[in-house]
Design a protein around this motif. Structure first.
Motif, PDB file in Angstrom:
ATOM      1  N   MET A   1      26.289 -32.181 -27.387  1.00 18.02           N
ATOM      2  CA  MET A   1      26.228 -30.833 -26.882  1.00 18.02           C
ATOM      3  C   MET A   1      27.554 -30.142 -27.149  1.00 18.02           C
ATOM      4  O   MET A   1      28.609 -30.684 -26.874  1.00 18.02           O
ATOM      5  N   ILE A   2      27.469 -28.940 -27.667  1.00 19.36           N
ATOM      6  CA  ILE A   2      28.672 -28.178 -27.980  1.00 19.36           C
ATOM      7  C   ILE A   2      29.152 -27.454 -26.730  1.00 19.36           C
ATOM      8  O   ILE A   2      28.378 -26.805 -26.049  1.00 19.36           O
ATOM      9  N   SER A   3      30.433 -27.598 -26.439  1.00 18.69           N
ATOM     10  CA  SER A   3      31.018 -26.949 -25.278  1.00 18.69           C
ATOM     11  C   SER A   3      31.926 -25.819 -25.744  1.00 18.69           C
ATOM     12  O   SER A   3      32.842 -26.032 -26.524  1.00 18.69           O
ATOM     13  N   ILE A   4      31.641 -24.633 -25.261  1.00 20.12           N
ATOM     14  CA  ILE A   4      32.457 -23.466 -25.589  1.00 20.12           C
ATOM     15  C   ILE A   4      33.379 -23.202 -24.402  1.00 20.12           C
ATOM     16  O   ILE A   4      32.925 -23.168 -23.258  1.00 20.12           O
ATOM     17  N   PRO A   5      34.676 -23.014 -24.652  1.00 13.22           N
ATOM     18  CA  PRO A   5      35.607 -22.779 -23.536  1.00 13.22           C
ATOM     19  C   PRO A   5      35.251 -21.512 -22.763  1.00 13.22           C
ATOM     20  O   PRO A   5      34.696 -20.555 -23.306  1.00 13.22           O
ATOM     21  N   LEU A   6      35.581 -21.537 -21.475  1.00 17.98           N
ATOM     22  CA  LEU A   6      35.257 -20.413 -20.594  1.00 17.98           C
ATOM     23  C   LEU A   6      35.935 -19.124 -21.049  1.00 17.98           C
ATOM     24  O   LEU A   6      35.357 -18.035 -20.926  1.00 17.98           O
ATOM     25  N   GLU A   7      37.142 -19.244 -21.603  1.00 16.76           N
ATOM     26  CA  GLU A   7      37.858 -18.051 -22.034  1.00 16.76           C
ATOM     27  C   GLU A   7      37.107 -17.326 -23.143  1.00 16.76           C
ATOM     28  O   GLU A   7      37.031 -16.092 -23.163  1.00 16.76           O
ATOM     29  N   ILE A   8      36.558 -18.097 -24.083  1.00 17.18           N
ATOM     30  CA  ILE A   8      35.793 -17.497 -25.175  1.00 17.18           C
ATOM     31  C   ILE A   8      34.534 -16.829 -24.626  1.00 17.18           C
ATOM     32  O   ILE A   8      34.176 -15.711 -25.024  1.00 17.18           O
ATOM     33  N   GLN A   9      33.878 -17.486 -23.697  1.00 14.81           N
ATOM     34  CA  GLN A   9      32.668 -16.921 -23.110  1.00 14.81           C
ATOM     35  C   GLN A   9      32.976 -15.623 -22.365  1.00 14.81           C
ATOM     36  O   GLN A   9      32.238 -14.640 -22.475  1.00 14.81           O
ATOM     37  N   LEU A  10      34.060 -15.608 -21.609  1.00 13.91           N
ATOM     38  CA  LEU A  10      34.420 -14.395 -20.874  1.00 13.91           C
ATOM     39  C   LEU A  10      34.868 -13.285 -21.813  1.00 13.91           C
ATOM     40  O   LEU A  10      34.623 -12.104 -21.546  1.00 13.91           O
ATOM     41  N   MET A  11      35.512 -13.657 -22.924  1.00 13.03           N
ATOM     42  CA  MET A  11      35.871 -12.623 -23.913  1.00 13.03           C
ATOM     43  C   MET A  11      34.626 -12.010 -24.532  1.00 13.03           C
ATOM     44  O   MET A  11      34.575 -10.800 -24.775  1.00 13.03           O
ATOM     45  N   PHE A  12      33.587 -12.831 -24.774  1.00 13.98           N
ATOM     46  CA  PHE A  12      32.332 -12.319 -25.298  1.00 13.98           C
ATOM     47  C   PHE A  12      31.693 -11.343 -24.302  1.00 13.98           C
ATOM     48  O   PHE A  12      31.237 -10.259 -24.684  1.00 13.98           O
ATOM     49  N   ALA A  13      31.687 -11.710 -23.026  1.00 15.85           N
ATOM     50  CA  ALA A  13      31.142 -10.811 -22.002  1.00 15.85           C
ATOM     51  C   ALA A  13      31.970  -9.531 -21.911  1.00 15.85           C
ATOM     52  O   ALA A  13      31.416  -8.438 -21.747  1.00 15.85           O
ATOM     53  N   GLY A  14      33.274  -9.658 -22.051  1.00 14.21           N
ATOM     54  CA  GLY A  14      34.138  -8.478 -22.032  1.00 14.21           C
ATOM     55  C   GLY A  14      33.887  -7.554 -23.212  1.00 14.21           C
ATOM     56  O   GLY A  14      33.892  -6.331 -23.074  1.00 14.21           O
ATOM     57  N   MET A  15      33.655  -8.160 -24.385  1.00 17.62           N
ATOM     58  CA  MET A  15      33.351  -7.339 -25.565  1.00 17.62           C
ATOM     59  C   MET A  15      32.027  -6.614 -25.391  1.00 17.62           C
ATOM     60  O   MET A  15      31.905  -5.441 -25.751  1.00 17.62           O
ATOM     61  N   LEU A  16      31.028  -7.290 -24.831  1.00 12.63           N
ATOM     62  CA  LEU A  16      29.749  -6.619 -24.558  1.00 12.63           C
ATOM     63  C   LEU A  16      29.939  -5.472 -23.569  1.00 12.63           C
ATOM     64  O   LEU A  16      29.347  -4.399 -23.727  1.00 12.63           O
ATOM     65  N   PHE A  17      30.776  -5.695 -22.565  1.00 11.95           N
ATOM     66  CA  PHE A  17      31.044  -4.629 -21.589  1.00 11.95           C
ATOM     67  C   PHE A  17      31.712  -3.438 -22.259  1.00 11.95           C
ATOM     68  O   PHE A  17      31.364  -2.286 -21.990  1.00 11.95           O
ATOM     69  N   LEU A  18      32.666  -3.703 -23.154  1.00 14.90           N
ATOM     70  CA  LEU A  18      33.343  -2.608 -23.859  1.00 14.90           C
ATOM     71  C   LEU A  18      32.391  -1.860 -24.782  1.00 14.90           C
ATOM     72  O   LEU A  18      32.499  -0.640 -24.935  1.00 14.90           O
ATOM     73  N   ILE A  19      31.470  -2.578 -25.431  1.00 18.86           N
ATOM     74  CA  ILE A  19      30.469  -1.912 -26.267  1.00 18.86           C
ATOM     75  C   ILE A  19      29.608  -0.977 -25.413  1.00 18.86           C
ATOM     76  O   ILE A  19      29.344   0.174 -25.785  1.00 18.86           O
ATOM     77  N   GLY A  20      29.202  -1.458 -24.253  1.00 21.75           N
ATOM     78  CA  GLY A  20      28.416  -0.613 -23.351  1.00 21.75           C
ATOM     79  C   GLY A  20      29.207   0.576 -22.848  1.00 21.75           C
ATOM     80  O   GLY A  20      28.694   1.694 -22.779  1.00 21.75           O
ATOM     81  N   LEU A  21      30.474   0.359 -22.512  1.00 19.49           N
ATOM     82  CA  LEU A  21      31.321   1.457 -22.020  1.00 19.49           C
ATOM     83  C   LEU A  21      31.548   2.486 -23.114  1.00 19.49           C
ATOM     84  O   LEU A  21      31.505   3.699 -22.863  1.00 19.49           O
TER      85      LEU A  21
END
Length: 108
Positions: A1-21
């Motif tokens: 199973m591939i584990s993605i670090p939490l920081e990368i996941q939160l950066m992805f969520a932040g980028m989605l938030f910025l796209i929406g904003l």
């Protein structure tokens, strides 16, 4: 199973938030503004789920269900308002609907 670090996941969520904003601030069409708010809400929910999964807590999933509920209510009320505004103004441009704020007196 591939584990993605939490920081990368939160950066992805932040980028989605910025796209929406960005979509909310740039677009003048009310439908696109509503979709941008949906993207922002879903990115916040994604961040809650990822953080909850990382800390092995179910709080993130519970918050995501709450966000989904708020999102569904927002869409239903928003689409009803958009439909009524379209019947009145015959456009979905937010600038055309700004005439609503200039009403200072109400005639009965």
């Amino acid at each position: 199973m591939i584990s993605i670090p939490l920081e990368i996941q939160l950066m992805f969520a932040g980028m989605l938030f910025l796209i929406g904003l960005t979509g909310l601030l740039v677009r003048r069409n009310v439908i696109f503004m509503l979709m941008s708010i949906e993207i922002m809400l879903n990115s916040a929910g994604l961040a809650f789920v990822m953080a909850g999964t990382h800390w092995m807590k179910t709080d993130g999933q519970a918050m995501f269900i709450f966000i989904l509920t708020v999102s569904a209510a927002e869409v239903s009320v928003g689409l009803a308002l958009i439909l009524q505004a379209f019947h009145h103004y015959k456009t979905l441009d937010a600038d055309a609907m700004s005439k609503l704020k200039d009403k200072k007196t109400i005639q009965l």
